[in-house]
Every structure is written in structure tokens, then in C-alpha cells.
Design an enzyme around this catalytic site. Structure first.
Site, PDB file in Angstrom:
ATOM      1  N   GLY A   1       0.830  -1.202   0.000  1.00 31.98           N
ATOM      2  CA  GLY A   1       0.000   0.000   0.000  1.00 31.98           C
ATOM      3  C   GLY A   1       0.862   1.247   0.000  1.00 31.98           C
ATOM      4  N   ASP A   2       0.220   2.398  -0.109  1.00 29.90           N
ATOM      5  CA  ASP A   2       0.899   3.702  -0.121  1.00 29.90           C
ATOM      6  C   ASP A   2       1.883   3.835  -1.280  1.00 29.90           C
ATOM      7  OD1 ASP A   2      -0.336   4.133   2.410  1.00 29.90           O
ATOM      8  OD2 ASP A   2       1.286   3.019   3.354  1.00 29.90           O
TER       9      ASP A   2
ATOM     10  N   LYS B   1      -0.845   5.111  -5.580  1.00 28.28           N
ATOM     11  CA  LYS B   1      -1.945   4.763  -6.493  1.00 28.28           C
ATOM     12  C   LYS B   1      -2.817   5.974  -6.797  1.00 28.28           C
ATOM     13  CE  LYS B   1      -3.398   1.686  -3.573  1.00 28.28           C
ATOM     14  NZ  LYS B   1      -2.283   1.735  -2.623  1.00 28.28           N
TER      15      LYS B   1
ATOM     16  N   GLY C   1      -5.916   5.784   2.369  1.00 30.96           N
ATOM     17  CA  GLY C   1      -5.884   7.210   2.069  1.00 30.96           C
ATOM     18  C   GLY C   1      -5.089   7.454   0.819  1.00 30.96           C
ATOM     19  N   HIS C   2      -5.762   7.963  -0.199  1.00 31.60           N
ATOM     20  CA  HIS C   2      -5.032   8.357  -1.404  1.00 31.60           C
ATOM     21  C   HIS C   2      -4.783   9.851  -1.333  1.00 31.60           C
ATOM     22  CE1 HIS C   2      -5.637   4.568  -3.217  1.00 31.60           C
ATOM     23  NE2 HIS C   2      -6.912   4.718  -3.459  1.00 31.60           N
TER      24      HIS C   2
ATOM     25  N   ARG D   1     -22.618 -12.919   8.955  1.00 35.89           N
ATOM     26  CA  ARG D   1     -23.999 -12.691   8.531  1.00 35.89           C
ATOM     27  C   ARG D   1     -24.857 -11.941   9.542  1.00 35.89           C
ATOM     28  NH1 ARG D   1     -24.444 -18.728   6.754  1.00 35.89           N
ATOM     29  NH2 ARG D   1     -23.040 -18.781   8.528  1.00 35.89           N
TER      30      ARG D   1
ATOM     31  N   GLN E   1      -5.008  -0.054  -0.330  1.00 35.28           N
ATOM     32  CA  GLN E   1      -3.930  -0.886   0.232  1.00 35.28           C
ATOM     33  C   GLN E   1      -3.109  -1.539  -0.890  1.00 35.28           C
ATOM     34  OE1 GLN E   1      -7.231  -1.774   1.863  1.00 35.28           O
ATOM     35  NE2 GLN E   1      -6.902  -0.246   3.415  1.00 35.28           N
TER      36      GLN E   1
ATOM     37  N   GLY F   1       7.561  13.048  -9.167  1.00 35.97           N
ATOM     38  CA  GLY F   1       7.177  14.100  -8.229  1.00 35.97           C
ATOM     39  C   GLY F   1       5.732  13.901  -7.844  1.00 35.97           C
TER      40      GLY F   1
HETATM   41  P1  GDP Z   1      -1.668   5.564  -2.259  1.00 38.21           P
HETATM   42  O1  GDP Z   1      -2.461   5.189  -1.073  1.00 38.21           O
HETATM   43  O2  GDP Z   1      -1.107   4.378  -2.960  1.00 38.21           O
HETATM   44  O3  GDP Z   1      -2.395   6.505  -3.165  1.00 38.21           O
HETATM   45  O4  GDP Z   1      -0.391   6.343  -1.743  1.00 38.21           O
HETATM   46  P2  GDP Z   1      -0.342   7.623  -0.786  1.00 38.21           P
HETATM   47  O5  GDP Z   1      -1.258   8.658  -1.293  1.00 38.21           O
HETATM   48  O6  GDP Z   1      -0.476   7.238   0.627  1.00 38.21           O
HETATM   49  O7  GDP Z   1       1.178   8.020  -0.928  1.00 38.21           O
HETATM   50  C1  GDP Z   1       1.644   8.580  -1.983  1.00 38.21           C
HETATM   51  C2  GDP Z   1       2.302   9.888  -1.579  1.00 38.21           C
HETATM   52  O8  GDP Z   1       3.360  10.118  -2.408  1.00 38.21           O
HETATM   53  C3  GDP Z   1       1.385  11.077  -1.750  1.00 38.21           C
HETATM   54  O9  GDP Z   1       1.694  12.057  -0.811  1.00 38.21           O
HETATM   55  C4  GDP Z   1       1.698  11.543  -3.151  1.00 38.21           C
HETATM   56  O10 GDP Z   1       1.444  12.914  -3.370  1.00 38.21           O
HETATM   57  C5  GDP Z   1       3.166  11.270  -3.207  1.00 38.21           C
HETATM   58  N1  GDP Z   1       3.675  10.925  -4.525  1.00 38.21           N
HETATM   59  C6  GDP Z   1       3.093  10.154  -5.481  1.00 38.21           C
HETATM   60  N2  GDP Z   1       3.940  10.001  -6.517  1.00 38.21           N
HETATM   61  C7  GDP Z   1       5.072  10.659  -6.188  1.00 38.21           C
HETATM   62  C8  GDP Z   1       6.323  10.844  -6.834  1.00 38.21           C
HETATM   63  O11 GDP Z   1       6.590  10.348  -7.907  1.00 38.21           O
HETATM   64  N3  GDP Z   1       7.264  11.584  -6.162  1.00 38.21           N
HETATM   65  C9  GDP Z   1       7.037  12.134  -4.953  1.00 38.21           C
HETATM   66  N4  GDP Z   1       8.010  12.830  -4.371  1.00 38.21           N
HETATM   67  N5  GDP Z   1       5.872  11.977  -4.313  1.00 38.21           N
HETATM   68  C10 GDP Z   1       4.915  11.258  -4.911  1.00 38.21           C
END
Ligand code: GDP
Length: 430
Positions: free
Chosen positions: A11-12, A15, A39-40, A141, A222, A413
């Protein structure tokens, strides 16, 4: 075209960003499992949005966002999220659809979650949001679903029935005073009233959309190794976070899924307890956690960090039937002298090239690494693969070789535009 997005690690993986980018090209976005423990994070125009239950595609004004039957819903958290979006000028009316078959999280689920965790000899690292106990009731159930919540008579009966048994357990086993029927009934009836306008037959809606040749994006929460079956059990979540969950959790047949995109970080992280073979030593762990802002979007919990584990991601590719990969946060590796990729494990003299399912092996195995030199330059401003430093290109190509899977996206980024899309997606994205 119906696409599933899954996390290939714990996860994290980022996505949210890929979902956000691909949402532009689809008509429907569907959450199919998990609860508000996920949390996305999406960053757009310098503003950060964190989504727990509502698909992040809601940021795109014309899209329909669905919460499928496989999700468990904390109504207070969902209403909070709807209000939060409204305060940013994003209206969800007519665009948010919630399955009447999704289960509801009650206060007793949350309390039980925490009580159970506090009594466990080996903590599983639950977020304590009642998600596990809610799924337990579903399988047992005796769960209460969204459809029940909006029907006062059924809701009364089911809640009464539940509390009768649960209050006894709370008192006798956990020495907890239990829960008052009237308080919960009134509070949740009110939630039901607010949410009723969004309740919709999701599987009918999606299947109709498929007939009409509309495009659907299924967003997993996740990651693969938190899956209730295939994850590092018991340090897992309580739902099917692998691609198969998209069908079970939405009512769309597997035969209708065309593409499965796996999302992987350029390194690895995991939150909570459980084995993590490639985990960094403490000082480097802290350094990378800060460099990568590796703190939970929902809970703020610090994440454990490690090297990219290709054994796990290869397994993920198999389990999910991944057709393309997105490699995220490559920029976080900027400035490292060397970068390692785990290609196997060694345990008691035996080499494992495939993921061992015995947790003990995974916990004690020593990773076997390939090492590549790192790059000095900052890569966030780069939008074309061939403009990346040679060593960054080599790292990506090495990953592609080891994983035997096509990498379609490289994220450099956190912003929407900080992405390198490789050939396959070029046409779709332009
Ligand atoms: P998810 O649950 O898979 O969506 O992941 P999260 O949202 O928890 O974590 C992703 C974090 O990394 C977020 O704060 C995004 O803004 C950041 N993020 C995603 N892609 C990149 C990347 O390529 N570079 C950087 N520095 N941050 C990123």
C-alpha cells in the site's frame, strides 16, 4: 476499456496519483474494498486532497464515482469527506453512488478493534477504525448494510439484535460497559437520511455502462501484500486488495476487465507490523522516511522503508495478472550513491527466488541484492524517459528486466504533471 489499479507492495505506493491521471479518460471510477483506513493523496494545482472513501476521480467534474459493495463505510467519515469536498467547491450530488450492499461500521466495531489489538501478544498494527470487526460481522452474517440504514424498521431490528449479543460480549469478555441502543440508532438514522440520496444499485449501473461501451476504472486500496489471503497474514487488511477484489466488490464479471495496472514505489515501504525483508537499518530508514515523506495519509503513522523487493513485486504481477506497471517516487532516490534491488532471499542456506509463504522465513530471510549506481541530479522536472540521467534509466530498465513486465509510467514528483509516460500510454494521455 475497464481497468483495475492495484498496489503491488504494502500500500501507499502512490496509487492515488495514477488513479487521478487515468480518471480523466474514463466515465466511472469505483472503490471496491477496504474502508476509511486507506488514504489516497492527490496534489493538483498546489492543493493536496486526501481521500479515504470517495474515489479521488471525484476531482474530475463529469465523472461518476462509486463505492462498491466490497467497501465498509464509516458514515460519519464519509459525510465529513463529502463536506470537505464541498468546502473546496467540489459537489458530489449525482456523481457519488453508494452500493446498498456495502456494510456499515458502528462504534462497537471501532472499540472492539482497539480492545482486540490491545490484548494481542503480537500486534497486527490495525488503524483501530473498526474495519476488521465490520468485515467479521459481514462474514458472520450479522452485519448491517447501507440498505438497512435507510430503512428505519429493518435497521432497528438488526441493531437491536446485534447489540443484544455484542453488549454481553463487551461486558463479560472485555469488561466494557457496552453500547446504548437509542444513541446509536438516532445517530445512524440521521447518517442514513443524509446518505440515502447517494444509494444506488452499483452493479446494475456498471453493467449497463459496460453495455454502453463506457470506461470504468477500479481503484484498489492498500496493496497486494495486505490482501487477506495473499498478504503477509495476519499482518494484513481484512479485504481482498488484489485485482480479483474488484469483481467481488462491485458486481462486475472478471471477463469484463481488460487491463490491470500495478503501482509500485521505486523502493519499498510498509506501515505497521509484519515481516519486511529489505527494510533499511534504523538511521537510513529515518533518512529515507523524511526524504520520501513516508507518513500515513490517514493516520500520520511513520512508514518503514526499504529497498525495492522484486521477489514480492513479481509475485504481485502473477497474483493480479498485471499487464503494466507504474513506478512511483523515483525522485526520492535522487542523490543516493548506490541503489539496491532485492532479487531473492537466503534462509538456512537455501535460496528463494519465489516468495515463501511461511512468515518465519520471510521474517528471517536475508535479501540477495543487485546493486546499481545512483544519480546525482534532481529528476522532478523531467518528462521524457531519454532525458533522465543514464543511471536512472538503467535502474528502470533493470527493474523491467527483473520483473519481466512493461513499465508504462514513471512518476518523478507528487504533482499530476510530474510523470513520464512511456510509449504504451502516450496516445491515451495526449
Ligand atoms: P496511495 O495510497 O497508494 O495513493 O499512496 P499515498 O497517497 O499514501 O502516498 C503517496 C504519496 O506520495 C502522496 O503524498 C503523493 O502525493 C506522493 N507521490 C506520489 N507520486 C510521487 C512521486 O513520484 N514523487 C514524490 N516525491 N511523491 C509522490
Amino acid at each position: 476499456m475497464n481497468t483495475v489499479i492495484v498496489g503491488t507492495q504494502w500500500g501507499d505506493e502512490g496509487k492515488g496519483k495514477i488513479i487521478d491521471i487515468l480518471s480523466r479518460k474514463v466515465d466511472f471510477i469505483v472503490r471496491y474494498q477496504g474502508g476509511s483506513n486507506a488514504g489516497h493523496t492527490v496534489v493538483t494545482n498546489g492543493r493536496e486532497y486526501i481521500f479515504h472513501l470517495i474515489p479521488s476521480g471525484i476531482l474530475h467534474k463529469s465523472k461518476i464515482c462509486c463505492i462498491g459493495n466490497g467497501v465498509v463505510i464509516d458514515p460519519a467519515a464519509l459525510i465529513e469527506e463529502i463536506k470537505g469536498l464541498a468546502s473546496c467547491g467540489i459537489r458530489v450530488d449525482n456523481r457519488l453512488k453508494i452500493s446498498p450492499l456495502a456494510h456499515i461500521i458502528f462504534p462497537y466495531h471501532k472499540v472492539l478493534d482497539k480492545l482486540r489489538e490491545s490484548k494481542r501478544a503480537h500486534k497486527i498494527g490495525t488503524t483501530g477504525r473498526g474495519i476488521g470487526p465490520c468485515y467479521v460481522d459481514k462474514i458472520n452474517r450479522c452485519g448491517i448494510r447501507v440498505g438497512d440504514l435507510i430503512n428505519p424498521r429493518t435497521f432497528r431490528e438488526k441493531l437491536k439484535d446485534n447489540l443484544k449479543e455484542k453488549n454481553e460480549i463487551f461486558k463479560k469478555v472485555y469488561h466494557h460497559p457496552g453500547f446504548n441502543f437509542n444513541l446509536i440508532y438516532k445517530e445512524y438514522l440521521h447518517y442514513g437520511e443524509i446518505l440515502s440520496r447517494y444509494v444506488y444499485n452499483i452493479s446494475a449501473l456498471l453493467n449497463r455502462a459496460i453495455v454502453e461501451k463506457k470506461d470504468i476504472l477500479f481503484e484498489g486500496a492498500q496493496g497486494t501484500f495486505l490482501d487477506i489471503d495473499f498478504g503477509t497474514y495476519p499482518f494484513v487488511t481484512s479485504s481482498s486488495s488484489t485485482a480479483g477484489g474488484s469483481c467481488i466488490g462491485s458486481g462486475v464479471s472478471p471477463i469484463k476487465i481488460n487491463k490491470i495496472i500495478g503501482v509500485a514505489k521505486a523502493y519499498a515501504t510498509r506501515v505497521g507490523e509484519g515481516p519486511f525483508p529489505t527494510e533499511f537499518a534504523p538511521a537510513f530508514n529515518k533518512f529515507m522516511r523524511e526524504k520520501g515523506s513516508e507518513f500515513g495519509a490517514t493516520t500520520g503513522r511513520p512508514r518503514r522503508c526499504g529497498w525495492f523487493d522484486s521477489v514480492m513485486v513479481r509475485e504481485s504481477i502473477l497474483l493480479n495478472g498485471i499487464t503494466e506497471l507504474a513506478i512511483m517516487k523515483l525522485d526520492i532516490l535522487d542523490g543516493l550513491k548506490i541503489i539496491k534491488i532485492c532479487t531473492g532471499y537466503k534462509y538456512k542456506g537455501k535460496v528463494f527466488k519465489e516468495l515463501p509463504y511461511e512468515l518465519e522465513i520471510l521474517a528471517k530471510a536475508k535479501p540477495i541484492y543487485q546493486q546499481v549506481p545512483g544519480w546525482k541530479d534532481k529528476i522532478s522536472g523531467i518528462r521524457e524517459f531519454k532525458r533522465l540521467p543514464n543511471r536512472a534509466q538503467d535502474y528502470i530498465l533493470r527493474l523491467q528486466d527483473i520483473l519481466e513486465a512493461k513499465i508504462s509510467f514513471i512518476s518523478v514528483g507528487s504533482s499530476r504533471d510530474e510523470i513520464i509516460s512511456l510509449q504504451v500510454f502516450r496516445k491515451q494521455l495526449d
